[in-house]
Structures are given as structure tokens and as C-alpha cells.
Design a protein around this motif. Structure first.
Motif, mmCIF file in Angstrom:
data_model
loop_
_atom_site.group_PDB
_atom_site.id
_atom_site.type_symbol
_atom_site.label_atom_id
_atom_site.label_comp_id
_atom_site.label_asym_id
_atom_site.label_seq_id
_atom_site.Cartn_x
_atom_site.Cartn_y
_atom_site.Cartn_z
ATOM 1 N N LEU A 81 8.629 13.000 -0.504
ATOM 2 C CA LEU A 81 7.225 12.586 -0.464
ATOM 3 C C LEU A 81 6.606 12.712 -1.850
ATOM 4 O O LEU A 81 5.906 11.814 -2.309
ATOM 5 N N ARG A 82 6.900 13.832 -2.497
ATOM 6 C CA ARG A 82 6.331 14.044 -3.822
ATOM 7 C C ARG A 82 6.879 13.028 -4.824
ATOM 8 O O ARG A 82 6.122 12.437 -5.594
ATOM 9 N N ALA A 83 8.197 12.820 -4.802
ATOM 10 C CA ALA A 83 8.819 11.894 -5.754
ATOM 11 C C ALA A 83 8.326 10.470 -5.527
ATOM 12 O O ALA A 83 7.987 9.753 -6.476
ATOM 13 N N LEU A 84 8.265 10.064 -4.266
ATOM 14 C CA LEU A 84 7.815 8.706 -3.961
ATOM 15 C C LEU A 84 6.356 8.513 -4.348
ATOM 16 O O LEU A 84 5.969 7.459 -4.854
ATOM 17 N N SER A 97 0.856 -1.178 0.000
ATOM 18 C CA SER A 97 0.000 0.000 0.000
ATOM 19 C C SER A 97 0.898 1.235 0.000
ATOM 20 O O SER A 97 2.092 1.160 0.290
ATOM 21 N N TYR A 98 0.303 2.351 -0.296
ATOM 22 C CA TYR A 98 1.014 3.632 -0.329
ATOM 23 C C TYR A 98 1.722 3.900 0.996
ATOM 24 O O TYR A 98 2.896 4.276 1.042
ATOM 25 N N GLU A 99 0.971 3.695 2.069
ATOM 26 C CA GLU A 99 1.531 3.886 3.405
ATOM 27 C C GLU A 99 2.719 2.993 3.695
ATOM 28 O O GLU A 99 3.727 3.422 4.258
ATOM 29 N N ALA A 153 -7.358 9.413 -2.751
ATOM 30 C CA ALA A 153 -6.867 10.694 -3.270
ATOM 31 C C ALA A 153 -5.372 10.816 -3.030
ATOM 32 O O ALA A 153 -4.888 10.529 -1.952
ATOM 33 N N TYR A 154 -4.663 11.257 -4.030
ATOM 34 C CA TYR A 154 -3.240 11.521 -3.850
ATOM 35 C C TYR A 154 -3.044 12.975 -3.470
ATOM 36 O O TYR A 154 -3.748 13.844 -3.940
ATOM 37 N N GLY A 156 -1.862 17.503 2.372
ATOM 38 C CA GLY A 156 -2.765 16.511 1.797
ATOM 39 C C GLY A 156 -2.333 15.071 1.973
ATOM 40 O O GLY A 156 -3.008 14.165 1.511
ATOM 41 N N TYR A 157 -1.187 14.842 2.629
ATOM 42 C CA TYR A 157 -0.768 13.464 2.845
ATOM 43 C C TYR A 157 -1.498 12.923 4.077
ATOM 44 O O TYR A 157 -1.480 13.544 5.130
ATOM 45 N N ASN A 158 -2.096 11.757 3.908
ATOM 46 C CA ASN A 158 -2.855 11.186 5.013
ATOM 47 C C ASN A 158 -2.121 9.948 5.499
ATOM 48 O O ASN A 158 -2.376 8.839 5.048
ATOM 49 N N LEU A 159 -1.151 10.140 6.364
ATOM 50 C CA LEU A 159 -0.260 9.036 6.737
ATOM 51 C C LEU A 159 -0.580 8.488 8.113
ATOM 52 O O LEU A 159 -1.055 9.190 8.992
#
Lengths: 188, 187
Positions: B155-158, A176-178, B2-3, B122-125
């Protein structure tokens, strides 16, 4: 020593050759442990090592090595652990010498490619440029001994984290992204 | 799923001035060679001269290298003018976000503020992912602007790399080992 892919390749350690470390300070018992604390700290180890230039040994590499052998999380190594450290470094020295074919004291892009391919990695040609750019602290377009070790350590860590997720060992992971972000930020 | 976006909204350049009249072009062309490309150390000079780091410390060479990699499609290790413009736009956004959290103007933010900044973008980690990031970037609990930018760039690149491999937009991506190594090391 390195796993190039996830498919059933076993880790093997290189043979320790009994050659004297020609460009290292020799670790006389009290020579390395400068403050005679019984524990060799990062800075004491750093001072005992040479990367073939007059600049100090990469402190990040020193930290990585100490943390690999420091069983008690004390921020240094005792004399027993130091034996492991010294063997580890001598192993690396031998590998470095093997691949530094022109004996320049640096590993250039081609030599790096041969080394990593020899370890089992299958990486694109352009990627070697990226690696040199990323790890070469001397800004020579080639890697010195300490930076070479650092590069290999990071590659190994990424491989380890990949393997943890590759449960069926087919060389593929689904994350997953996380999970992906956590994997990466833990290593690089 | 959503990204997240690329820094706080706004902070771009109004209109699209022709290349030669774009003030950024002046700084860029001063350092770029005949090929119209700049390397990491030239980028460092460019950003310093154009005052992109504002009142903060200039960007380290390592950060500049990361910035080039973030936009470097052909793995050439260099950046052209359009990419440089994109970068400046992103940097302005990140600078705005950072300064909104750097209330005491110390040039650093605290760990929990970094978390909030990342969420704002906007990152939901998960807490674990946030912890990894905090451990990686904080120096005695504080994160300087340069490191904050490094974090945002990564973060953006990944996210870009992940998104390209999440072909079904399910929030899951498959990575083959050799690809994983190269993608992750380039970031």
C-alpha cells in the motif's frame, strides 16, 4: 501470445511443435489422474509436471493454469479441458527451449530479456533483475521452467488489466488512486 | 486529496543516536558487507535477530523482498542503513496497529479487522478495493502478521508510485504502459 503495448498489436498464439515433452511425465490416461476421479486436481497436475529440478512444480503456476482451463469452477480439469492444459504447457515448453539458448534448463537474465523483448515488452535492463529476484524460487539468479511461466502469466494479467482501462488504445491510462489499488491488488 | 500516513503514529526511535551507537546499527553491520548494503535474505536475518517481528512469526523472504523494493530507489535490490532505519520505524508502527487488532494474541487478525486497520492507517478505500485486498491476503478469513506487513508495504509503495505520477494532486494519475508494468511488478 503476448501484447507488448497498447497500440493495435494483435495477440498471436505460437505454433505448437510436435516434439515429445522430453522432461515431462507423459500423461498416460490414468497416469495423471491418480485417484481416477475423472478430474485432474492441482496436486495431480503438479505431480505430472517437472520444472527441470527435483523440487515440485510451482503450485501457484499450477493453480493459474488449472483456473485458466477449468470451465466449471470445480477446482480441477476434466479430460477435455486437460487437452487444453497439455497444449498450453507444451507451447510453453517450446518457448522455453527457444530462449534457453545455452540449454542449461534455466533462463538467465539475458535470455529472459530476449524472451520478453521477443514477446513485445519494452522493459529497462535493471527491471530484469527485479523480475528474476521476484520469480526465481530456486534462488539461482535464473528462472526455471515453472517460474518462467509464472512470470509471463503475471505480465499478461497486468497487460490485460491495463488494456481494459486503455479504451483509446494509445498505451496510456488515467486512473484514480482507488482504481489503481484495485487493479494492482487483483493481479499481483 | 489526502494521502495516508505510514503506520500508526509513534513507534519511532527517540532522538537520533550517532550511527555507531544506534542499537539497530549493530544488527545491520553484522549482516551487511563492505558496501553497507543488505539483500533480502540478509534483511530477513537482520529482522529476526533484532526481534522486529516481536512475538509473531519471522518475516518470509518474499516479505523482505517487498520491503527492500519499497525503499529501493535505484532498483539495486539492496538496502542501506538509513533505509533500514526507516523500515524499522514503519514496522514498529505496523506492529502497533496490528497488535491493537489482534486482541486474542493469535498472531492473526480477521478480514474485517484488516479493513479497520487499513482505515486506521489513513487509507480511505472503497468496499471493492478493500475486497480485493482481503481476498489477496486472507487465508481462511485470517491474516497473519507477516501478510499484514506485506499488505502495508505494498500500500505504501503503490501510494508513493501513484503520488509521483499525480503531478496536479488531483487524485488521478497517468501511466504509460511500459512504466505501469515495471512499477506494478516491482511492488
Amino acid at each position: 501470445m503476448f501484447l507488448g503495448c497498447g497500440i493495435g498489436v494483435s495477440k498471436s498464439r505460437p505454433i505448437l511443435l510436435s516434439s515429445a515433452p522430453y522432461w515431462f511425465a507423459h500423461p498416460a490416461t490414468s497416469g495423471v489422474d491418480k485417484d481416477r476421479s475423472g478430474v485432474i486436481s492441482d496436486s495431480e497436475l503438479q505431480q505430472a509436471l517437472s520444472n527441470g529440478t527435483w523440487t515440485p512444480f510451482n503450485p501457484v503456476t499450477v493453480r493459474s493454469i488449472i483456473s485458466m482451463f477449468d470451465r466449471e469452477n470445480k477446482g480441477g480439469v476434466n479430460f477435455n479441458e486437460f487437452a487444453g492444459v497439455w497444449k498450453y504447457i507444451t507451447d510453453w515448453q517450446n518457448i522455453f527451449r527457444t530462449y534457453d539458448r545455452d540449454n542449461s534448463g534455466f533462463i538467465d537474465r539475458n535470455e529472459l530479456k530476449q524472451a520478453l523483448t521477443g514477446f513485445g515488452y519494452r522493459l529497462s535492463d535493471q527491471f530484469y533483475g527485479t523480475l528474476i529476484e521476484k520469480f526465481d524460487r530456486q534462488r539461482k539468479g535464473q528462472v526455471a521452467f515453472d517460474d518462467f511461466i509464472q512470470c509471463c502469466i503475471v505480465l499478461q494479467r497486468l497487460t490485460d488489466v491495463f488494456r481494459r482501462y486503455d479504451t483509446d488504445q494509445d498505451g496510456w491510462i488515467q486512473v484514480s488512486y482507488e482504481q489503481y489499488l484495485s487493479m494492482v491488488f487483483n493481479v499481483v | 486529496m489526502a494521502y495516508p500516513g505510514y503506520g500508526a503514529p509513534g513507534g519511532g526511535f527517540p532522538g537520533m543516536p550517532p550511527q555507531q551507537q544506534d542499537p539497530l546499527y549493530g544488527y545491520f553491520s553484522q549482516v551487511a558487507g563492505q558496501d553497507g548494503q543488505i539483500s533480502a535474505d540478509e534483511l530477513q536475518r537482520c529482522l529476526t535477530q533484532s526481534g522486529m517481528s516481536g512475538s509473531y512469526q519471522p518475516f518470509s523472504l518474499e516479505s523482505c523482498r517487498l520491503m527492500i523494493n519499497m525503499l529501493d530507489r535505484d532498483m539495486s535490490g539492496t538496502m542501506g542503513f538509513n533505509e533500514f532505519k526507516d523500515l524499522c520505524q514503519a514496522l514498529n508502527g505496523w506492529k502497533a496497529t496490528f497488535s491493537s487488532f489482534d486482541r486474542d494474541h493469535s498472531g492473526t487478525v480477521e478480514g474485517h479487522e484488516l479493513q479497520q486497520a487499513i482505515t486506521t492507517m489513513g487509507y480511505n478505500l472503497s468496499p471493492q478495493a478493500m475486497n480485493c485486498i482481503m481476498k489477496r491476503y486472507s487465508n481462511h478469513g485470517r491474516i497473519p502478521f507477516d501478510e499484514f506487513v506485506s499488505c502495508c508495504v505494498r500500500l505504501r509503495a503503490l501510494t508513493d508510485q501513484f503520488r509521483r505520477r499525480d503531478t496536479s494532486h488531483s487524485g488521478n494519475a497517468s501511466f504509460q504502459y511500459d512504466d505501469f508494468i515495471q512499477v506494478t511488478m516491482s511492488v
